[in-house]
Enzyme design. Sequence first.
Site, PDB file in Angstrom:
ATOM      1  N   GLU A   1       3.137  11.128  -0.052  1.00  0.00           N
ATOM      2  CA  GLU A   1       2.115  10.273  -0.608  1.00  0.00           C
ATOM      3  C   GLU A   1       0.991   9.482  -0.727  1.00  0.00           C
ATOM      4  O   GLU A   1       0.979   8.379   0.656  1.00  0.00           O
ATOM      5  CB  GLU A   1       3.712   9.526  -1.276  1.00  0.00           C
ATOM      6  CG  GLU A   1       3.528   8.062  -2.180  1.00  0.00           C
ATOM      7  CD  GLU A   1       4.219   8.006  -2.828  1.00  0.00           C
ATOM      8  OE1 GLU A   1       3.743   7.225  -3.980  1.00  0.00           O
ATOM      9  OE2 GLU A   1       4.832   7.266  -2.237  1.00  0.00           O
TER      10      GLU A   1
ATOM     11  N   GLU B   1      -1.088   4.493   3.119  1.00  0.00           N
ATOM     12  CA  GLU B   1      -1.337   3.438   2.182  1.00  0.00           C
ATOM     13  C   GLU B   1      -2.424   2.714   3.382  1.00  0.00           C
ATOM     14  O   GLU B   1      -2.002   2.185   4.540  1.00  0.00           O
ATOM     15  CB  GLU B   1      -0.175   2.801   2.432  1.00  0.00           C
ATOM     16  CG  GLU B   1      -0.207   1.338   1.699  1.00  0.00           C
ATOM     17  CD  GLU B   1      -1.126   1.474   0.720  1.00  0.00           C
ATOM     18  OE1 GLU B   1      -2.109   0.353   0.233  1.00  0.00           O
ATOM     19  OE2 GLU B   1      -0.874   1.815  -0.829  1.00  0.00           O
TER      20      GLU B   1
ATOM     21  N   ASP C   1      -7.073   6.060   4.779  1.00  0.00           N
ATOM     22  CA  ASP C   1      -7.457   6.196   3.754  1.00  0.00           C
ATOM     23  C   ASP C   1      -7.143   7.518   3.493  1.00  0.00           C
ATOM     24  O   ASP C   1      -7.523   7.863   4.409  1.00  0.00           O
ATOM     25  CB  ASP C   1      -8.986   5.574   3.844  1.00  0.00           C
ATOM     26  CG  ASP C   1      -9.290   5.918   1.972  1.00  0.00           C
ATOM     27  OD1 ASP C   1      -9.812   6.943   1.552  1.00  0.00           O
ATOM     28  OD2 ASP C   1      -9.529   4.650   1.433  1.00  0.00           O
TER      29      ASP C   1
ATOM     30  N   ASP D   1      -5.176   4.011  -8.129  1.00  0.00           N
ATOM     31  CA  ASP D   1      -6.891   3.075  -8.830  1.00  0.00           C
ATOM     32  C   ASP D   1      -7.249   3.557  -9.493  1.00  0.00           C
ATOM     33  O   ASP D   1      -8.031   4.777  -9.115  1.00  0.00           O
ATOM     34  CB  ASP D   1      -6.922   2.095  -7.747  1.00  0.00           C
ATOM     35  CG  ASP D   1      -8.980   1.364  -8.278  1.00  0.00           C
ATOM     36  OD1 ASP D   1      -8.783   1.312  -9.616  1.00  0.00           O
ATOM     37  OD2 ASP D   1      -8.642   0.131  -7.670  1.00  0.00           O
TER      38      ASP D   1
ATOM     39  N   LYS E   1     -15.020   2.641 -13.997  1.00  0.00           N
ATOM     40  CA  LYS E   1     -16.364   2.653 -14.143  1.00  0.00           C
ATOM     41  C   LYS E   1     -17.602   3.644 -14.097  1.00  0.00           C
ATOM     42  O   LYS E   1     -16.963   4.766 -12.466  1.00  0.00           O
ATOM     43  CB  LYS E   1     -17.272   1.527 -13.519  1.00  0.00           C
ATOM     44  CG  LYS E   1     -16.436   0.001 -14.061  1.00  0.00           C
ATOM     45  CD  LYS E   1     -17.288  -1.497 -13.880  1.00  0.00           C
ATOM     46  CE  LYS E   1     -16.561  -2.606 -14.146  1.00  0.00           C
ATOM     47  NZ  LYS E   1     -17.545  -3.662 -13.185  1.00  0.00           N
TER      48      LYS E   1
ATOM     49  N   ASP F   1      -0.824   6.239 -15.638  1.00  0.00           N
ATOM     50  CA  ASP F   1       0.120   4.812 -16.803  1.00  0.00           C
ATOM     51  C   ASP F   1      -1.719   5.044 -17.064  1.00  0.00           C
ATOM     52  O   ASP F   1      -1.605   4.922 -18.603  1.00  0.00           O
ATOM     53  CB  ASP F   1      -0.043   3.770 -16.747  1.00  0.00           C
ATOM     54  CG  ASP F   1      -0.912   2.623 -15.921  1.00  0.00           C
ATOM     55  OD1 ASP F   1      -1.554   3.275 -15.216  1.00  0.00           O
ATOM     56  OD2 ASP F   1      -0.821   1.840 -16.597  1.00  0.00           O
TER      57      ASP F   1
ATOM     58  N   THR G   1       8.095   4.718 -10.198  1.00  0.00           N
ATOM     59  CA  THR G   1       7.361   3.613  -8.891  1.00  0.00           C
ATOM     60  C   THR G   1       7.524   1.848  -9.502  1.00  0.00           C
ATOM     61  O   THR G   1       8.182   1.243 -10.678  1.00  0.00           O
ATOM     62  CB  THR G   1       5.927   3.621  -8.784  1.00  0.00           C
ATOM     63  OG1 THR G   1       5.285   3.230  -9.913  1.00  0.00           O
ATOM     64  CG2 THR G   1       5.918   5.386  -7.872  1.00  0.00           C
TER      65      THR G   1
ATOM     66  N   GLU H   1       5.483   2.187 -12.423  1.00  0.00           N
ATOM     67  CA  GLU H   1       5.692   2.171 -12.573  1.00  0.00           C
ATOM     68  C   GLU H   1       6.594   1.504 -14.121  1.00  0.00           C
ATOM     69  O   GLU H   1       7.252   1.472 -15.231  1.00  0.00           O
ATOM     70  CB  GLU H   1       6.613   3.711 -12.655  1.00  0.00           C
ATOM     71  CG  GLU H   1       6.566   5.108 -14.097  1.00  0.00           C
ATOM     72  CD  GLU H   1       7.211   5.628 -13.127  1.00  0.00           C
ATOM     73  OE1 GLU H   1       7.856   6.530 -14.082  1.00  0.00           O
ATOM     74  OE2 GLU H   1       7.012   5.814 -12.102  1.00  0.00           O
TER      75      GLU H   1
END
Length: 211
Positions: A43, A68, A95, A117, A121, A153, A190, A193
Amino acid sequence: MRMRYKPWAEDYLKKEPNIVDIDGSHAGRISEWFDNDQPIYIEVGSGMGQFITTLAAKHPEINFISMEREKSVMIKVLDKVIEQGLTNIKLICNDAIELNDYFKDGEVSRLYLNFSDPWPKKRHTKRRLTYQTYLALYKQVLKDDGEIHFKTDNRGLFAYSLESMSQFGMYYTKINLNLHEEDDEENIETEYERKFSDKGSRIYRMEAKFH
């Protein structure tokens, strides 16, 4: 996921070197770290770890990697791993762009992207985890029949990801345009979520493979 900076987080994580890699010490040797030949699921961007630790508890026959980059967030994942006594999960504090440093070509069976994320933009497009640069990394580390499971979402990010993956030569084995309305019993939520679903936000999900 952003969380208040905790200056003690790095020292806390370093106390569990058998579970957490924060310096690349296991790069290129992930299977050896687990000391077995079970399939590996990753993940990318695990947040506080509810999804990945729940999944690991349900599937002891799979090895899980939580990736993470934020140390102040990763401590929450570590706490869950220790509290549940999970032995089939390791944590990498780094990363996603470093994926191919950690994993050998074709070493990974499945990769999860949950509520990444959206970088809405246009000038930030290259930072999205479904941009072609990242897709190339995923293709490199995934097995030939490896899968990407994606949830968000954010409608804009979902639409962008469908197009980006398609242009990269991927195909979809499953698409949910309103996941919670479809009552998917296999879905593991999550923290993010649950929060946004409770507010009425629609959750989008897909499963994809490379040709």
